[in-house]
Design a protein around this motif. Structure first.
Motif, PDB file in Angstrom:
ATOM      1  N   ALA A   1       0.848  -1.197   0.000  1.00 46.26           N
ATOM      2  CA  ALA A   1       0.000   0.000   0.000  1.00 46.26           C
ATOM      3  C   ALA A   1       0.881   1.244   0.000  1.00 46.26           C
ATOM      4  O   ALA A   1       1.873   1.314   0.732  1.00 46.26           O
ATOM      5  CB  ALA A   1      -0.911   0.000   1.222  1.00 46.26           C
ATOM      6  N   ALA A   2       0.522   2.207  -0.839  1.00 44.97           N
ATOM      7  CA  ALA A   2       1.208   3.508  -0.864  1.00 44.97           C
ATOM      8  C   ALA A   2       0.312   4.452  -1.657  1.00 44.97           C
ATOM      9  O   ALA A   2      -0.667   4.022  -2.280  1.00 44.97           O
ATOM     10  CB  ALA A   2       2.586   3.410  -1.515  1.00 44.97           C
ATOM     11  N   GLY A   3       0.647   5.729  -1.608  1.00 41.47           N
ATOM     12  CA  GLY A   3      -0.010   6.714  -2.450  1.00 41.47           C
ATOM     13  C   GLY A   3      -1.519   6.689  -2.335  1.00 41.47           C
ATOM     14  O   GLY A   3      -2.080   6.628  -1.238  1.00 41.47           O
TER      15      GLY A   3
ATOM     16  N   ARG B   1      -7.010   5.902   0.056  1.00 41.11           N
ATOM     17  CA  ARG B   1      -8.385   5.468  -0.212  1.00 41.11           C
ATOM     18  C   ARG B   1      -8.857   4.420   0.770  1.00 41.11           C
ATOM     19  O   ARG B   1     -10.000   4.437   1.217  1.00 41.11           O
ATOM     20  CB  ARG B   1      -8.476   4.946  -1.653  1.00 41.11           C
ATOM     21  CG  ARG B   1      -9.839   4.536  -2.096  1.00 41.11           C
ATOM     22  CD  ARG B   1      -9.990   4.483  -3.632  1.00 41.11           C
ATOM     23  NE  ARG B   1      -8.742   4.473  -4.347  1.00 41.11           N
ATOM     24  CZ  ARG B   1      -8.103   3.372  -4.758  1.00 41.11           C
ATOM     25  NH1 ARG B   1      -8.619   2.185  -4.552  1.00 41.11           N
ATOM     26  NH2 ARG B   1      -6.948   3.456  -5.393  1.00 41.11           N
ATOM     27  N   LEU B   2      -7.956   3.476   1.135  1.00 38.23           N
ATOM     28  CA  LEU B   2      -8.369   2.357   1.995  1.00 38.23           C
ATOM     29  C   LEU B   2      -7.913   2.532   3.441  1.00 38.23           C
ATOM     30  O   LEU B   2      -8.118   1.638   4.263  1.00 38.23           O
ATOM     31  CB  LEU B   2      -7.849   1.034   1.419  1.00 38.23           C
ATOM     32  CG  LEU B   2      -8.366   0.674   0.019  1.00 38.23           C
ATOM     33  CD1 LEU B   2      -7.900  -0.716  -0.366  1.00 38.23           C
ATOM     34  CD2 LEU B   2      -9.886   0.749  -0.058  1.00 38.23           C
ATOM     35  N   GLY B   3      -7.269   3.669   3.748  1.00 38.21           N
ATOM     36  CA  GLY B   3      -6.853   3.913   5.125  1.00 38.21           C
ATOM     37  C   GLY B   3      -5.779   2.940   5.592  1.00 38.21           C
ATOM     38  O   GLY B   3      -5.763   2.542   6.757  1.00 38.21           O
TER      39      GLY B   3
ATOM     40  N   THR C   1       2.287  -1.244   3.940  1.00 37.40           N
ATOM     41  CA  THR C   1       1.571  -2.485   4.289  1.00 37.40           C
ATOM     42  C   THR C   1       1.627  -3.439   3.100  1.00 37.40           C
ATOM     43  O   THR C   1       1.273  -3.069   1.983  1.00 37.40           O
ATOM     44  CB  THR C   1       0.083  -2.186   4.600  1.00 37.40           C
ATOM     45  OG1 THR C   1       0.017  -1.177   5.591  1.00 37.40           O
ATOM     46  CG2 THR C   1      -0.655  -3.434   5.044  1.00 37.40           C
ATOM     47  N   LYS C   2       2.089  -4.668   3.360  1.00 37.96           N
ATOM     48  CA  LYS C   2       2.169  -5.660   2.277  1.00 37.96           C
ATOM     49  C   LYS C   2       0.766  -6.114   1.887  1.00 37.96           C
ATOM     50  O   LYS C   2      -0.032  -6.464   2.757  1.00 37.96           O
ATOM     51  CB  LYS C   2       3.013  -6.850   2.753  1.00 37.96           C
ATOM     52  CG  LYS C   2       3.069  -8.014   1.791  1.00 37.96           C
ATOM     53  CD  LYS C   2       4.368  -8.024   0.986  1.00 37.96           C
ATOM     54  CE  LYS C   2       4.440  -9.168  -0.022  1.00 37.96           C
ATOM     55  NZ  LYS C   2       4.175  -8.752  -1.407  1.00 37.96           N
TER      56      LYS C   2
ATOM     57  N   PRO D   1      -0.974  -9.292  -5.447  1.00 43.82           N
ATOM     58  CA  PRO D   1      -0.846  -8.047  -6.205  1.00 43.82           C
ATOM     59  C   PRO D   1      -2.229  -7.460  -6.503  1.00 43.82           C
ATOM     60  O   PRO D   1      -3.180  -8.200  -6.752  1.00 43.82           O
ATOM     61  CB  PRO D   1      -0.156  -8.483  -7.501  1.00 43.82           C
ATOM     62  CG  PRO D   1       0.479  -9.791  -7.198  1.00 43.82           C
ATOM     63  CD  PRO D   1      -0.396 -10.443  -6.153  1.00 43.82           C
ATOM     64  N   VAL D   2      -2.326  -6.136  -6.439  1.00 41.63           N
ATOM     65  CA  VAL D   2      -3.581  -5.430  -6.743  1.00 41.63           C
ATOM     66  C   VAL D   2      -3.431  -4.784  -8.116  1.00 41.63           C
ATOM     67  O   VAL D   2      -2.449  -4.078  -8.368  1.00 41.63           O
ATOM     68  CB  VAL D   2      -3.858  -4.342  -5.689  1.00 41.63           C
ATOM     69  CG1 VAL D   2      -5.099  -3.540  -6.057  1.00 41.63           C
ATOM     70  CG2 VAL D   2      -3.995  -4.956  -4.305  1.00 41.63           C
ATOM     71  N   LEU D   3      -4.395  -5.048  -9.000  1.00 36.17           N
ATOM     72  CA  LEU D   3      -4.413  -4.403 -10.323  1.00 36.17           C
ATOM     73  C   LEU D   3      -5.488  -3.328 -10.320  1.00 36.17           C
ATOM     74  O   LEU D   3      -6.614  -3.590  -9.877  1.00 36.17           O
ATOM     75  CB  LEU D   3      -4.792  -5.427 -11.395  1.00 36.17           C
ATOM     76  CG  LEU D   3      -3.705  -6.223 -12.098  1.00 36.17           C
ATOM     77  CD1 LEU D   3      -4.323  -7.056 -13.210  1.00 36.17           C
ATOM     78  CD2 LEU D   3      -2.642  -5.319 -12.661  1.00 36.17           C
TER      79      LEU D   3
END
Ligand code: TMP
Length: 237
Positions: free
Chosen positions: A97-99, A104-106, A111-112, A116-118
């Motif tokens: 998680a970054a940027g 958006r998700l707090g 955080t790993k 992978p998130v697309l």
């Protein structure tokens, strides 16, 4: 190959026609923008780093079976690429998680993610590149189901390769953005760039930022970080 008139000037690159109708020349600038063009400035030497890093990565990805628009590096800032029509999507892959995802998700930055998130954004400056999903993409005619499957497959494979390659340079690939284009026969190829402008790269040991966030967030040291990334990748400077 002869460089002809400028076709287009983007935020970080210029594109020129050539005497070959199927080839363009891209020229990388030191100009930097953020916040959809509201913040503007210069990262000295960035164009050279981004050109050389992108070409290095595209050559390696071709060896991994990923088709790209890369043809030939001409000099420190200029590269011959295949003419493509760009699919108007930013394809973002996130490992940590970054940027905007962290906001958006707090989630705390760093955080790993468990897989992978697309994400996809519609490339449109006037709308500030809104996030879209696969249904929007198909409904707006940007890509078919089959083309999307191919794009997602390439994006995940590129992520696997880049993550392990960069780990060998003591860099963690936090997230990155890809763009794809279509050749005149419809073949989908990786286009645009892979650079510290379009990737979040953190030093694996210190977790220091080694990317455009240094400039976006006024942290200082962007020029040095770009040079350091290139040095780690190419073993030279
Ligand atoms: P984001 O967290 O701001 O959405 O960015 C995710 C990744 O995509 C990050 O590595 C920076 C990259 N990116 C671009 O290359 N161009 C863009 O216009 C945006 C918004 C992000």
């Amino acid at each position: 190959m002869q460089k002809l008139e400028q076709l287009y000037e983007g935020k970080a690159k210029k594109v020129f026609k050539t005497d070959d109708p199927e080839r363009y020349i891209v020229s990388y600038k030191d100009d930097a923008t953020a916040l959809n063009g509201l913040k503007r400035g210069t990262i000295v030497g960035k164009g050279v780093v981004n050109n050389r890093m992108t070409n290095h990565m595209m050559r390696l990805l071709e060896q991994q079976g990923i088709p790209t628009h890369y043809v030939q590096e001409l000099n420190d800032r200029e590269t011959v690429v295949k003419k493509v029509s760009i699919i108007p999507l930013e394809v973002v892959v996130r490992n940590f998680a970054a940027g905007s995802l962290a906001t958006r998700l707090g989630l705390e930055e760093g955080t790993k993610m468990q897989c992978p998130v697309l994400e996809f954004c519609y490339k449109n400056d006037a709308l500030a590149d809104p996030m879209v999903n696969e249904y929007h993409i198909m409904a707006m005619g940007f890509a078919t189901r089959e083309e999307l499957d191919r794009i997602c497959g390439y994006a995940l494979k590129i992520n696997e390769f880049l993550q392990s390659y960069l780990k060998g340079c003591n860099l963690d690939l936090i997230d990155f953005k890809l763009e794809f284009g279509k050749l005149s026969d419809g073949t989908i190829v990786l286009a645009d760039e892979i650079s510290p402008d379009t990737c979040r790269l953190w030093d694996s040991t210190t977790h220091n930022h080694m990317d455009k966030d240094l400039w976006r967030r006024d942290m200082g040291g962007a020029e040095e970080a770009y040079q350091e990334v290139l040095k780690r990748l190419m073993g030279e400077n």
